[in-house]
Design a protein around this motif. Structure first.
Motif: not given
Length: 140
Positions: A40-41, A104, A109, A136
């Protein structure tokens, strides 16, 4: 004839069970280390921070967009001298990083984090990430 068939099936089952036992006893990170990771970011920011704190310059490059790396190669960030200089400064001045929020929107993001420096000063930082080749990456 039936004994040979049963032994053949039994042998296959035994080999299969042995394989399961070997895989189950391997450390999970070793089993999954060759699999592509979809971070994930926020996880990308944490992974960058962890690698930078360890001084792993090449590892940190996995989390940064190519245009920033090219900028370092072309002298766009003279204050740091090089990408390695930037990571060295980050490592020497950053005590901790705490993710505060993540948003996001499509392929971009924003991650807000609280960064504590070596003198315990806390600063709010905003990281902008974008997807590059499906992963990402930090863009700002």
């Amino acid at each position: 004839m039936k004994k040979k068939i049963l032994w053949g099936v039994g042998g296959i089952i035994a080999v299969f069970l042995a394989l399961i036992i070997v895989i189950a006893n391997e450390p999970q990170e070793k089993v999954t280390s060759n699999l592509p990771q979809k971070l994930t970011p926020s996880e990308t920011i944490k992974a960058f921070d962890k690698a930078a704190q360890a001084g792993e310059i090449e590892e940190t490059k996995k989390y940064v967009v190519k245009s920033i790396l090219k900028g370092f190669e072309n002298g766009a960030y003279p204050h740091y001298g090089s990408y390695g200089g930037f990571i060295g400064e980050y490592k020497n001045n950053t005590k901790s990083l705490k993710i505060v929020s993540e948003k996001i929107t499509g392929n971009s993001a924003t991650v807000n984090a609280q960064v504590t420096d070596i003198s315990n000063y806390k600063d709010d930082e905003e990281y902008i990430l974008t997807k590059e080749n499906g992963k990402w990456k930090i863009a700002k």
